[in-house]
Design a protein around this motif. Structure first.
Motif, PDB file in Angstrom:
ATOM      1  N   LEU A  51     -37.529  27.897  39.868  1.00 46.33           N
ATOM      2  CA  LEU A  51     -36.169  27.371  39.756  1.00 46.33           C
ATOM      3  C   LEU A  51     -35.160  28.265  40.463  1.00 46.33           C
ATOM      4  CD1 LEU A  51     -36.188  26.093  36.074  1.00 46.33           C
ATOM      5  CD2 LEU A  51     -36.221  24.713  38.161  1.00 46.33           C
ATOM      6  N   ASP A  52     -35.381  29.578  40.448  1.00 44.60           N
ATOM      7  CA  ASP A  52     -34.490  30.489  41.169  1.00 44.60           C
ATOM      8  C   ASP A  52     -34.426  30.144  42.655  1.00 44.60           C
ATOM      9  OD1 ASP A  52     -33.633  31.992  38.983  1.00 44.60           O
ATOM     10  OD2 ASP A  52     -35.102  33.598  39.299  1.00 44.60           O
ATOM     11  N   ARG A  63     -23.681  35.618  31.683  1.00 40.68           N
ATOM     12  CA  ARG A  63     -24.687  35.159  30.730  1.00 40.68           C
ATOM     13  C   ARG A  63     -24.280  33.863  30.045  1.00 40.68           C
ATOM     14  NH1 ARG A  63     -25.427  41.111  28.577  1.00 40.68           N
ATOM     15  NH2 ARG A  63     -27.075  41.786  29.974  1.00 40.68           N
ATOM     16  N   LYS A  64     -23.014  33.756  29.667  1.00 38.92           N
ATOM     17  CA  LYS A  64     -22.571  32.543  28.977  1.00 38.92           C
ATOM     18  C   LYS A  64     -22.663  31.322  29.889  1.00 38.92           C
ATOM     19  CE  LYS A  64     -19.789  34.578  25.380  1.00 38.92           C
ATOM     20  NZ  LYS A  64     -18.486  34.652  24.727  1.00 38.92           N
ATOM     21  N   ASP A  65     -22.451  31.507  31.179  1.00 37.47           N
ATOM     22  CA  ASP A  65     -22.584  30.392  32.120  1.00 37.47           C
ATOM     23  C   ASP A  65     -24.036  29.937  32.181  1.00 37.47           C
ATOM     24  OD1 ASP A  65     -21.562  28.507  33.917  1.00 37.47           O
ATOM     25  OD2 ASP A  65     -21.860  29.806  35.652  1.00 37.47           O
ATOM     26  N   ARG A  66     -24.949  30.893  32.292  1.00 37.92           N
ATOM     27  CA  ARG A  66     -26.382  30.562  32.342  1.00 37.92           C
ATOM     28  C   ARG A  66     -26.848  29.896  31.064  1.00 37.92           C
ATOM     29  NH1 ARG A  66     -27.228  36.305  33.812  1.00 37.92           N
ATOM     30  NH2 ARG A  66     -28.569  36.358  31.992  1.00 37.92           N
ATOM     31  N   SER A  67     -26.311  30.327  29.927  1.00 36.50           N
ATOM     32  CA  SER A  67     -26.805  29.814  28.649  1.00 36.50           C
ATOM     33  C   SER A  67     -26.426  28.360  28.384  1.00 36.50           C
ATOM     34  CB  SER A  67     -26.314  30.694  27.494  1.00 36.50           C
ATOM     35  OG  SER A  67     -24.923  30.520  27.291  1.00 36.50           O
ATOM     36  N   ARG A  68     -25.556  27.769  29.201  1.00 34.37           N
ATOM     37  CA  ARG A  68     -25.162  26.365  29.031  1.00 34.37           C
ATOM     38  C   ARG A  68     -26.124  25.395  29.722  1.00 34.37           C
ATOM     39  NH1 ARG A  68     -20.765  24.603  31.457  1.00 34.37           N
ATOM     40  NH2 ARG A  68     -20.984  26.055  33.149  1.00 34.37           N
ATOM     41  N   TRP A  85     -32.260  26.819  29.667  1.00 30.99           N
ATOM     42  CA  TRP A  85     -32.397  27.920  30.621  1.00 30.99           C
ATOM     43  C   TRP A  85     -32.594  29.231  29.858  1.00 30.99           C
ATOM     44  CZ3 TRP A  85     -33.312  28.420  35.660  1.00 30.99           C
ATOM     45  CH2 TRP A  85     -33.237  29.707  36.181  1.00 30.99           C
ATOM     46  N   ALA A  86     -31.910  29.362  28.715  1.00 32.08           N
ATOM     47  CA  ALA A  86     -32.008  30.599  27.940  1.00 32.08           C
ATOM     48  C   ALA A  86     -33.442  30.893  27.504  1.00 32.08           C
ATOM     49  CB  ALA A  86     -31.082  30.531  26.724  1.00 32.08           C
ATOM     50  N   GLU A  87     -34.264  29.874  27.318  1.00 29.41           N
ATOM     51  CA  GLU A  87     -35.667  30.109  26.941  1.00 29.41           C
ATOM     52  C   GLU A  87     -36.412  30.898  28.007  1.00 29.41           C
ATOM     53  OE1 GLU A  87     -38.022  26.862  24.913  1.00 29.41           O
ATOM     54  OE2 GLU A  87     -36.289  25.727  25.642  1.00 29.41           O
ATOM     55  N   ILE A  88     -36.105  30.640  29.280  1.00 26.41           N
ATOM     56  CA  ILE A  88     -36.852  31.265  30.371  1.00 26.41           C
ATOM     57  C   ILE A  88     -36.129  32.446  31.002  1.00 26.41           C
ATOM     58  CG2 ILE A  88     -38.135  29.158  30.864  1.00 26.41           C
ATOM     59  CD1 ILE A  88     -36.291  28.683  33.273  1.00 26.41           C
ATOM     60  N   ASP A  89     -34.833  32.610  30.716  1.00 29.09           N
ATOM     61  CA  ASP A  89     -34.016  33.669  31.297  1.00 29.09           C
ATOM     62  C   ASP A  89     -34.458  35.029  30.748  1.00 29.09           C
ATOM     63  OD1 ASP A  89     -31.649  35.528  31.550  1.00 29.09           O
ATOM     64  OD2 ASP A  89     -30.828  33.758  32.564  1.00 29.09           O
ATOM     65  N   ALA A  90     -34.592  36.013  31.625  1.00 29.53           N
ATOM     66  CA  ALA A  90     -35.044  37.358  31.224  1.00 29.53           C
ATOM     67  C   ALA A  90     -34.087  38.027  30.245  1.00 29.53           C
ATOM     68  CB  ALA A  90     -35.232  38.228  32.460  1.00 29.53           C
ATOM     69  N   ASP A  91     -32.804  37.670  30.257  1.00 32.39           N
ATOM     70  CA  ASP A  91     -31.835  38.255  29.332  1.00 32.39           C
ATOM     71  C   ASP A  91     -31.842  37.587  27.964  1.00 32.39           C
ATOM     72  OD1 ASP A  91     -30.879  40.171  31.087  1.00 32.39           O
ATOM     73  OD2 ASP A  91     -29.252  38.896  31.830  1.00 32.39           O
ATOM     74  N   LEU A 135     -32.093  20.178  36.490  1.00 27.83           N
ATOM     75  CA  LEU A 135     -31.409  21.308  35.902  1.00 27.83           C
ATOM     76  C   LEU A 135     -29.927  21.041  35.917  1.00 27.83           C
ATOM     77  CD1 LEU A 135     -31.533  24.332  34.926  1.00 27.83           C
ATOM     78  CD2 LEU A 135     -31.256  24.943  37.329  1.00 27.83           C
ATOM     79  N   GLY A 136     -29.255  21.240  34.797  1.00 30.80           N
ATOM     80  CA  GLY A 136     -27.807  21.046  34.750  1.00 30.80           C
ATOM     81  C   GLY A 136     -27.254  21.395  33.384  1.00 30.80           C
ATOM     82  N   THR A 137     -25.951  21.176  33.232  1.00 36.60           N
ATOM     83  CA  THR A 137     -25.295  21.459  31.961  1.00 36.60           C
ATOM     84  C   THR A 137     -25.287  20.204  31.105  1.00 36.60           C
ATOM     85  OG1 THR A 137     -23.143  20.950  32.906  1.00 36.60           O
ATOM     86  CG2 THR A 137     -23.811  23.257  32.902  1.00 36.60           C
ATOM     87  N   CYS A 138     -25.216  20.440  29.838  1.00 34.75           N
ATOM     88  CA  CYS A 138     -25.140  19.366  28.871  1.00 34.75           C
ATOM     89  C   CYS A 138     -23.709  19.360  28.341  1.00 34.75           C
ATOM     90  CB  CYS A 138     -26.132  19.605  27.743  1.00 34.75           C
ATOM     91  SG  CYS A 138     -26.122  18.347  26.494  1.00 34.75           S
TER      92      CYS A 138
END
Length: 144
Positions: A51-52, A63-68, A85-91, A135-138
């Motif tokens: 995905l990257d 981080r908050k942008d990615r977590s959406r 995205w947060a499930e797979i994000d290293a942070d 991939l997108g925001t909800c």
């Protein structure tokens, strides 16, 4: 194959998934409602790394942008699932979710790649013959 809020939509074959990214191995056991426990070994790239390459449209520094962001994964049989995205994000969750290119030592070139969620006890999020990833925001619902 990968579309939505990305800067570089991608269409990839199983061979390209095998050639372009490091292959990880996951020995898994998941419970199948119809057939009981299933034991398999999968190989393939991390979903996050693939995905990257599509360049998600979020600000990676925030981080908050990615977590959406959420993603949907669709299979050739009509089955689909949703991940954050947060499930797979290293942070955040840093889950080693794969887009498998091989199962039990056999290539999935003819069958298509498979989503593999090694931490799942149930096999419902294992998607065979992946046909697309969005991939997108909800958008949250308005006030009640």
């Amino acid at each position: 194959m990968i579309r939505g809020q990305v800067r570089r939509p991608l269409t990839l074959t199983v061979a390209e998934l095998r050639q372009r990214w490091a292959q990880r191995r996951a020995a898994v056991v998941f419970d199948c409602a119809k057939n009981g426990p299933q034991h398999h070994t999968f190989e393939g790239p991390l979903l996050r790394e693939v995905l990257d390459a599509a360049e998600p449209a979020f600000d990676a520094r925030r981080r908050k942008d990615r977590s959406r962001y959420v993603l949907t994964v669709n299979g050739g049989d009509g089955h689909h699932t949703v991940l954050s995205w947060a499930e797979i994000d290293a942070d955040f969750g840093d889950a080693p979710i794969l887009l498998a290119t091989a199962m039990d030592g056999r290539g999935l070139d003819a069958a298509g790649s498979q989503l593999v969620v090694p931490s799942d006890r149930c096999g419902a999020r294992y998607i065979s013959a992946v046909t697309g990833i969005w991939l997108g925001t909800c958008t949250p619902p308005g006030p009640a």
